[in-house]
Design a protein around this motif. Structure first.
Motif, PDB file in Angstrom:
ATOM      1  N   ALA A   6       0.846  -1.202   0.000  1.00 21.42           N
ATOM      2  CA  ALA A   6       0.000   0.000   0.000  1.00 21.42           C
ATOM      3  C   ALA A   6       0.880   1.249   0.000  1.00 21.42           C
ATOM      4  N   LYS A   7       1.948   1.209   0.790  1.00 19.88           N
ATOM      5  CA  LYS A   7       2.894   2.331   0.835  1.00 19.88           C
ATOM      6  C   LYS A   7       3.565   2.526  -0.526  1.00 19.88           C
ATOM      7  N   LEU A   8       3.950   1.412  -1.146  1.00 25.80           N
ATOM      8  CA  LEU A   8       4.591   1.484  -2.459  1.00 25.80           C
ATOM      9  C   LEU A   8       3.637   2.053  -3.518  1.00 25.80           C
ATOM     10  N   LEU A   9       2.389   1.581  -3.501  1.00 24.36           N
ATOM     11  CA  LEU A   9       1.403   2.105  -4.450  1.00 24.36           C
ATOM     12  C   LEU A   9       1.195   3.599  -4.251  1.00 24.36           C
ATOM     13  N   HIS A  10       1.115   4.031  -2.991  1.00 28.84           N
ATOM     14  CA  HIS A  10       0.914   5.453  -2.712  1.00 28.84           C
ATOM     15  C   HIS A  10       2.088   6.287  -3.209  1.00 28.84           C
ATOM     16  N   GLU A  11       3.289   5.757  -3.045  1.00 29.62           N
ATOM     17  CA  GLU A  11       4.475   6.481  -3.536  1.00 29.62           C
ATOM     18  C   GLU A  11       4.411   6.636  -5.051  1.00 29.62           C
ATOM     19  N   LYS A  12       4.026   5.568  -5.742  1.00 25.93           N
ATOM     20  CA  LYS A  12       3.970   5.626  -7.206  1.00 25.93           C
ATOM     21  C   LYS A  12       2.858   6.562  -7.683  1.00 25.93           C
ATOM     22  N   VAL A  13       1.717   6.552  -6.963  1.00 25.30           N
ATOM     23  CA  VAL A  13       0.629   7.465  -7.314  1.00 25.30           C
ATOM     24  C   VAL A  13       1.073   8.909  -7.100  1.00 25.30           C
ATOM     25  N   SER A  14       1.773   9.166  -5.988  1.00 25.86           N
ATOM     26  CA  SER A  14       2.256  10.523  -5.697  1.00 25.86           C
ATOM     27  C   SER A  14       3.235  11.002  -6.759  1.00 25.86           C
ATOM     28  N   GLU A  15       4.020  10.063  -7.282  1.00 23.35           N
ATOM     29  CA  GLU A  15       4.993  10.388  -8.322  1.00 23.35           C
ATOM     30  C   GLU A  15       4.367  10.383  -9.724  1.00 23.35           C
ATOM     31  N   LYS A  16       3.073  10.011  -9.778  1.00 20.68           N
ATOM     32  CA  LYS A  16       2.364   9.829 -11.055  1.00 20.68           C
ATOM     33  C   LYS A  16       3.064   8.793 -11.942  1.00 20.68           C
ATOM     34  N   ALA A  17       3.677   7.815 -11.282  1.00 24.43           N
ATOM     35  CA  ALA A  17       4.360   6.724 -11.994  1.00 24.43           C
ATOM     36  C   ALA A  17       3.371   5.563 -12.163  1.00 24.43           C
ATOM     37  N   PHE A  18       2.308   5.826 -12.910  1.00 23.26           N
ATOM     38  CA  PHE A  18       1.203   4.871 -12.991  1.00 23.26           C
ATOM     39  C   PHE A  18       1.535   3.617 -13.797  1.00 23.26           C
ATOM     40  N   SER A  19       2.601   3.675 -14.587  1.00 27.88           N
ATOM     41  CA  SER A  19       2.992   2.494 -15.355  1.00 27.88           C
ATOM     42  C   SER A  19       4.292   1.893 -14.819  1.00 27.88           C
ATOM     43  N   ASP A  20       4.624   2.242 -13.589  1.00 26.90           N
ATOM     44  CA  ASP A  20       5.813   1.692 -12.945  1.00 26.90           C
ATOM     45  C   ASP A  20       5.720   0.162 -12.877  1.00 26.90           C
ATOM     46  N   ASP A  21       6.849  -0.499 -13.028  1.00 31.00           N
ATOM     47  CA  ASP A  21       6.872  -1.964 -13.047  1.00 31.00           C
ATOM     48  C   ASP A  21       6.269  -2.565 -11.785  1.00 31.00           C
ATOM     49  N   ASP A  22       6.610  -2.028 -10.627  1.00 30.56           N
ATOM     50  CA  ASP A  22       6.086  -2.575  -9.371  1.00 30.56           C
ATOM     51  C   ASP A  22       4.594  -2.311  -9.228  1.00 30.56           C
ATOM     52  N   PHE A  23       4.145  -1.162  -9.668  1.00 27.54           N
ATOM     53  CA  PHE A  23       2.713  -0.833  -9.645  1.00 27.54           C
ATOM     54  C   PHE A  23       1.935  -1.880 -10.441  1.00 27.54           C
ATOM     55  N   ASN A  52      -7.309   3.255   4.234  1.00 27.66           N
ATOM     56  CA  ASN A  52      -7.250   3.584   5.663  1.00 27.66           C
ATOM     57  C   ASN A  52      -6.057   4.469   5.992  1.00 27.66           C
ATOM     58  N   GLU A  53      -4.934   4.200   5.351  1.00 27.02           N
ATOM     59  CA  GLU A  53      -3.692   4.899   5.680  1.00 27.02           C
ATOM     60  C   GLU A  53      -3.632   6.294   5.051  1.00 27.02           C
ATOM     61  N   TYR A  54      -4.200   6.424   3.841  1.00 23.44           N
ATOM     62  CA  TYR A  54      -4.016   7.670   3.097  1.00 23.44           C
ATOM     63  C   TYR A  54      -5.322   8.426   2.844  1.00 23.44           C
ATOM     64  N   GLY A  55      -6.434   7.918   3.393  1.00 21.25           N
ATOM     65  CA  GLY A  55      -7.688   8.659   3.414  1.00 21.25           C
ATOM     66  C   GLY A  55      -8.444   8.736   2.108  1.00 21.25           C
ATOM     67  N   ASN A  56      -8.046   7.932   1.126  1.00 19.84           N
ATOM     68  CA  ASN A  56      -8.692   7.960  -0.184  1.00 19.84           C
ATOM     69  C   ASN A  56      -8.612   6.582  -0.825  1.00 19.84           C
ATOM     70  N   ALA A  57      -9.667   6.178  -1.505  1.00 22.78           N
ATOM     71  CA  ALA A  57      -9.561   4.979  -2.342  1.00 22.78           C
ATOM     72  C   ALA A  57      -8.603   5.279  -3.478  1.00 22.78           C
ATOM     73  N   ILE A  58      -7.813   4.291  -3.867  1.00 23.16           N
ATOM     74  CA  ILE A  58      -6.787   4.524  -4.888  1.00 23.16           C
ATOM     75  C   ILE A  58      -7.397   5.006  -6.202  1.00 23.16           C
ATOM     76  N   ASN A  59      -8.603   4.534  -6.536  1.00 19.84           N
ATOM     77  CA  ASN A  59      -9.208   4.954  -7.804  1.00 19.84           C
ATOM     78  C   ASN A  59      -9.494   6.450  -7.838  1.00 19.84           C
ATOM     79  N   LYS A  60      -9.771   7.051  -6.673  1.00 17.49           N
ATOM     80  CA  LYS A  60      -9.980   8.502  -6.639  1.00 17.49           C
ATOM     81  C   LYS A  60      -8.686   9.234  -6.996  1.00 17.49           C
ATOM     82  N   ASN A  61      -7.564   8.668  -6.573  1.00 16.77           N
ATOM     83  CA  ASN A  61      -6.279   9.287  -6.890  1.00 16.77           C
ATOM     84  C   ASN A  61      -5.869   9.053  -8.346  1.00 16.77           C
ATOM     85  N   LEU A  62      -6.556   8.146  -9.018  1.00 15.27           N
ATOM     86  CA  LEU A  62      -6.242   7.860 -10.424  1.00 15.27           C
ATOM     87  C   LEU A  62      -7.174   8.602 -11.378  1.00 15.27           C
TER      88      LEU A  62
END
Length: 316
Positions: A172-189, A210-220
């Motif tokens: 979840a932390k890794l996904l949030h980092e990639k979303v923050s970086e807008k690295a949506f096609s990152d290999d780990d993502f 729970n950790e970041y207050g938003n569903a990931i799809n909202k950030n996408l």
């Protein structure tokens, strides 16, 4: 839960085959008889009818249907009569062709079928088209879309319920980092979305929320017109909340200016034997109208009758 209604006493496949042959005889086709039989038989029963028909009349039932029927009614009957894996293979093939290209269909097949069902689809694809689904996806996509779709159709996810919470937190932390970086096609993502079990991915995305207050799809949703991001959101929804995805597909298919018959037919024929009751509940909750009423308002004739029967509201 399936919406298919099968009679308590089902005739022998030979009897159903004979009745279907009668429906094709004479000057006009008896569409009502075709619906009364095929719309109320499960996949195993339909397969036996096809075998009985071929043995009795030396003709594939699908070819007979193709000769006798037309338009949207023909498509819904033909798709429904196919074995589920054959049907998905056909839909996947259409989705890679130039004039019927539809990456959303590939996402649905890859993300809402069980791992074993997806494997069977790929077997059926190879048997029918003499090449692999992966080959066609790779050939007909490029860039980030290929990077996402190819592992989706190639994977065989673990299907168990076990969840590793430590892994869920770290990813979840890794996904949030990639979303923050807008690295949506990152290999780990992409690796996380395309390889983790649905249970593990669900735990990871709950942890993200729970950790970041938003569903990931909202950030996408930052760029709502970006095709890759739209597809990425569809992947996540199909894997974690398929009712929401299919409700939206049905709503857009029925409520837009002019019915999207291909989308409507695809969803009804592929989900009737699986979990259509869940989608009917979601549709009514979201739109305040039963799905079969919405379908009946927006379609007509034999096409309407077949769809309504598959939704569990035809005469058995």
């Amino acid at each position: 839960m399936a919406s298919l209604k099968v009679p308590t006493n089902v005739p022998l496949p030979q009897e159903d085959a004979e009745q279907l042959h009668k429906a094709f005889a004479g000057w006009g086709t008896n569409e009502k008889l075709i619906i009364s039989i095929l719309a109320h038989r499960n996949s195993a029963q339909r397969s036996l009818i096809r075998s009985a028909y071929a043995a009795a009349y030396n003709e594939d039932l699908l070819k007979a249907l193709d000769k006798e029927l037309s338009s949207d009614f023909e498509r819904v009957v033909m798709l429904w009569t196919l074995d589920p894996a054959e049907r998905d293979a056909l839909l996947a093939k259409e989705s890679t062709k130039m004039f019927t290209k539809n990456n959303w269909v590939l996402v649905e097949i890859a993300c809402t079928r069980s791992p074993l069902d997806l494997f069977k689809v790929k077997q059926a694809y190879q048997a029918r088209y003499k090449k692999s689904l992966e080959e066609d996806v790779a050939q007909h996509t490029s860039g980030d879309l290929r990077k996402l779709l190819l592992p989706l159709v190639s994977t065989f996810r673990y299907e168990g319920d076990e969840v590793n919470m430590r892994l869920a937190k770290s990813e979840a932390k890794l996904l949030h980092e990639k979303v923050s970086e807008k690295a949506f096609s990152d290999d780990d993502f992409i690796r996380i979305l395309t390889t983790r079990s649905k249970a593990q991915l669900g735990a990871t995305l709950n942890q993200y929320n729970n950790e970041y207050g938003n569903a990931i799809n909202k950030n996408l949703k930052e760029d709502s017109n970006d095709e890759y991001l739209k597809l990425l959101r569809a992947v996540i929804t199909c894997l974690t909340y398929p009712e929401k995805h299919f409700e939206k597909v049905l709503r857009l298919a029925i409520n837009k200016m002019g019915t999207d018959e291909w989308a409507l037919t695809r969803v009804v024929t592929t989900r009737t034997e699986v979990d259509m009751e869940r989608f009917k509940e979601e549709y009514q909750r979201r739109n305040s109208i039963p799905l079969h009423h919405a379908v009946a308002k927006d379609t007509s004739g034999d096409y309407e009758d077949m769809l309504v029967a598959l939704l569990g509201h035809g005469d058995v």
